[in-house]
Each structure stands twice: as C-alpha cells, then as structure tokens.
Scaffold this motif. Structure first.
Motif, PDB file in Angstrom:
ATOM      1  N   SER A  15      40.748   4.139  53.865  1.00 35.34           N
ATOM      2  CA  SER A  15      41.315   4.138  55.210  1.00 35.34           C
ATOM      3  C   SER A  15      42.829   3.957  55.092  1.00 35.34           C
ATOM      4  O   SER A  15      43.363   3.708  54.009  1.00 35.34           O
ATOM      5  CB  SER A  15      40.709   2.984  56.017  1.00 35.34           C
ATOM      6  OG  SER A  15      41.140   1.741  55.476  1.00 35.34           O
ATOM      7  N   TRP A  16      43.537   4.061  56.198  1.00 41.20           N
ATOM      8  CA  TRP A  16      44.988   3.895  56.143  1.00 41.20           C
ATOM      9  C   TRP A  16      45.352   2.480  55.713  1.00 41.20           C
ATOM     10  O   TRP A  16      46.360   2.272  55.047  1.00 41.20           O
ATOM     11  CB  TRP A  16      45.643   4.276  57.472  1.00 41.20           C
ATOM     12  CG  TRP A  16      45.336   3.344  58.611  1.00 41.20           C
ATOM     13  CD1 TRP A  16      44.301   3.400  59.483  1.00 41.20           C
ATOM     14  CD2 TRP A  16      46.089   2.177  58.959  1.00 41.20           C
ATOM     15  NE1 TRP A  16      44.345   2.356  60.356  1.00 41.20           N
ATOM     16  CE2 TRP A  16      45.447   1.584  60.069  1.00 41.20           C
ATOM     17  CE3 TRP A  16      47.237   1.580  58.470  1.00 41.20           C
ATOM     18  CZ2 TRP A  16      45.912   0.435  60.671  1.00 41.20           C
ATOM     19  CZ3 TRP A  16      47.706   0.432  59.080  1.00 41.20           C
ATOM     20  CH2 TRP A  16      47.042  -0.134  60.171  1.00 41.20           C
ATOM     21  N   LYS A  17      44.532   1.506  56.069  1.00 43.77           N
ATOM     22  CA  LYS A  17      44.792   0.126  55.623  1.00 43.77           C
ATOM     23  C   LYS A  17      44.595   0.007  54.113  1.00 43.77           C
ATOM     24  O   LYS A  17      45.350  -0.673  53.427  1.00 43.77           O
ATOM     25  CB  LYS A  17      43.873  -0.863  56.341  1.00 43.77           C
ATOM     26  CG  LYS A  17      44.227  -1.067  57.788  1.00 43.77           C
ATOM     27  CD  LYS A  17      43.288  -2.077  58.426  1.00 43.77           C
ATOM     28  CE  LYS A  17      43.621  -2.270  59.886  1.00 43.77           C
ATOM     29  NZ  LYS A  17      42.715  -3.194  60.552  1.00 43.77           N
ATOM     30  N   GLY A  18      43.573   0.671  53.608  1.00 43.54           N
ATOM     31  CA  GLY A  18      43.327   0.660  52.163  1.00 43.54           C
ATOM     32  C   GLY A  18      44.467   1.328  51.406  1.00 43.54           C
ATOM     33  O   GLY A  18      44.889   0.849  50.347  1.00 43.54           O
ATOM     34  N   LYS A  19      44.971   2.425  51.960  1.00 41.30           N
ATOM     35  CA  LYS A  19      46.100   3.116  51.329  1.00 41.30           C
ATOM     36  C   LYS A  19      47.358   2.253  51.360  1.00 41.30           C
ATOM     37  O   LYS A  19      48.116   2.213  50.397  1.00 41.30           O
ATOM     38  CB  LYS A  19      46.357   4.454  52.018  1.00 41.30           C
ATOM     39  CG  LYS A  19      45.279   5.474  51.747  1.00 41.30           C
ATOM     40  CD  LYS A  19      45.524   6.758  52.522  1.00 41.30           C
ATOM     41  CE  LYS A  19      44.373   7.725  52.319  1.00 41.30           C
ATOM     42  NZ  LYS A  19      44.494   8.919  53.154  1.00 41.30           N
ATOM     43  N   ALA A  20      47.573   1.546  52.471  1.00 48.25           N
ATOM     44  CA  ALA A  20      48.731   0.654  52.575  1.00 48.25           C
ATOM     45  C   ALA A  20      48.614  -0.498  51.573  1.00 48.25           C
ATOM     46  O   ALA A  20      49.600  -0.854  50.906  1.00 48.25           O
ATOM     47  CB  ALA A  20      48.855   0.107  53.992  1.00 48.25           C
ATOM     48  N   ASN A  21      47.417  -1.066  51.441  1.00 49.66           N
ATOM     49  CA  ASN A  21      47.202  -2.141  50.461  1.00 49.66           C
ATOM     50  C   ASN A  21      47.430  -1.646  49.041  1.00 49.66           C
ATOM     51  O   ASN A  21      48.015  -2.350  48.210  1.00 49.66           O
ATOM     52  CB  ASN A  21      45.794  -2.723  50.591  1.00 49.66           C
ATOM     53  CG  ASN A  21      45.640  -3.595  51.815  1.00 49.66           C
ATOM     54  OD1 ASN A  21      46.622  -4.073  52.370  1.00 49.66           O
ATOM     55  ND2 ASN A  21      44.417  -3.775  52.250  1.00 49.66           N
TER      56      ASN A  21
END
Length: 168
Positions: A15-21
C-alpha cells in the motif's frame, strides 16, 4: 489473449503506507554511509588545507566550556594576507582547555581566507563521520538481523515437508 481479466484492477503488493515505510527505512539505512562519506570528505579537505594553506597566528576570542562534546567550540580571529580580520571556528576535545586571549595557529586558503582550520583541533568532519558510523552499525545491524530472520523463515517454509495423510 493474456489470460488475465482486463476489467479487474490488481492490488499492488504494498500500500502507499507500506511504500512510504520502505522509503524511510532505505533512507535511514543509507544515511549512515552518506554521513561517513561526507565526514571523510570534510576531514580530507581540512587536512589538505593544513598541508598547503597559509599560516597565520590567531587569537582565541570565544570559548564556552560545556560538557556536551558537539558544543565545545572556540572562535579564533586572525588577520590574513589581505590585511582584513577573519574568524573561524574549531571543535575542542574534552582534554583541551583553550584560554580566551591566547594564541592559536590558523591555516587558511590564500584565495579564500574564510576557509580556515585551527591546527591541533578536530575537523567538523570527525563529528559527521562518527554519527555515520553509529547509524550504520545500529540500522545496518537491525537491517541485517531482519533480513536473516525473513530469509530463515522463507527457507524453513520452502523445505518444510507437507503433512501427509496415511489411510490405514
């Protein structure tokens, strides 16, 4: 025909949160080696200036003796060949105790007197390199442990024998 349905949207693996992390993790892991490189570059530049620069005698005009190592700095004023007064800063070790008003040897670049070092005192690059080493050890070690854990789990799953049902 490709075999897949064109009308169905596929969900990305992260997800976009996973990519940001993931981006933050990569940045933190890379920050240590970057700081090591920047610190080494600064140290080498200061050592080269100390070898090839013009020497002048300066006067220590400010020194605050504090316990925090990164805040132990002194300010030295010197007159360059252009006849103008210039000031530079130098990091001070805990075993050094400069006295305001005493003399210090300054080496500066003849074409740019603002670029100067005080002989016998650390380059600011030492701090950057030290922080880079600490970050590399901490986050590199954590990254290595994480990779080993994930790799071990993947190998165990791959080589685990499937359960067989015996009919008697």
């Amino acid at each position: 025909m490709t075999g897949g349905r064109a009308d169905v949207k596929r969900k990305s693996a992260l997800s976009w949160k996973g990519k940001a992390n993931l981006a933050v993790a990569v940045l933190v892991i890379c920050l240590g080696p970057i700081l090591i490189g920047v610190g080494s570059f600064m140290i080498n530049a200061d050592e080269e200036l100390a070898r090839t620069g013009t020497q002048a005698t300066g006067t220590i005009v400010h020194f605050k003796d504090v316990t925090k190592a990164s805040s132990r700095r002194m300010q030295v004023e010197f007159t360059a060949a252009d006849g103008l007064p210039h000031r530079t800063f130098a990091a001070v070790d805990h075993d050094q105790h400069p006295v305001v008003g005493s003399e210090a040897t300054v080496v500066y670049a003849e074409n740019d007197p603002a670029r100067a070092v005080v002989l016998g005192h650390e380059s600011d690059g030492v701090w950057f390199r030290g922080v880079g080493i600490v970050l590399t050890v901490i986050f590199g070690g954590l990254g290595l442990l994480l990779c080993l854990g994930v790799g071990t789990a993947a190998l165990r799953a791959k080589f685990r024998k499937p359960a067989t049902n015996h009919v008697v």
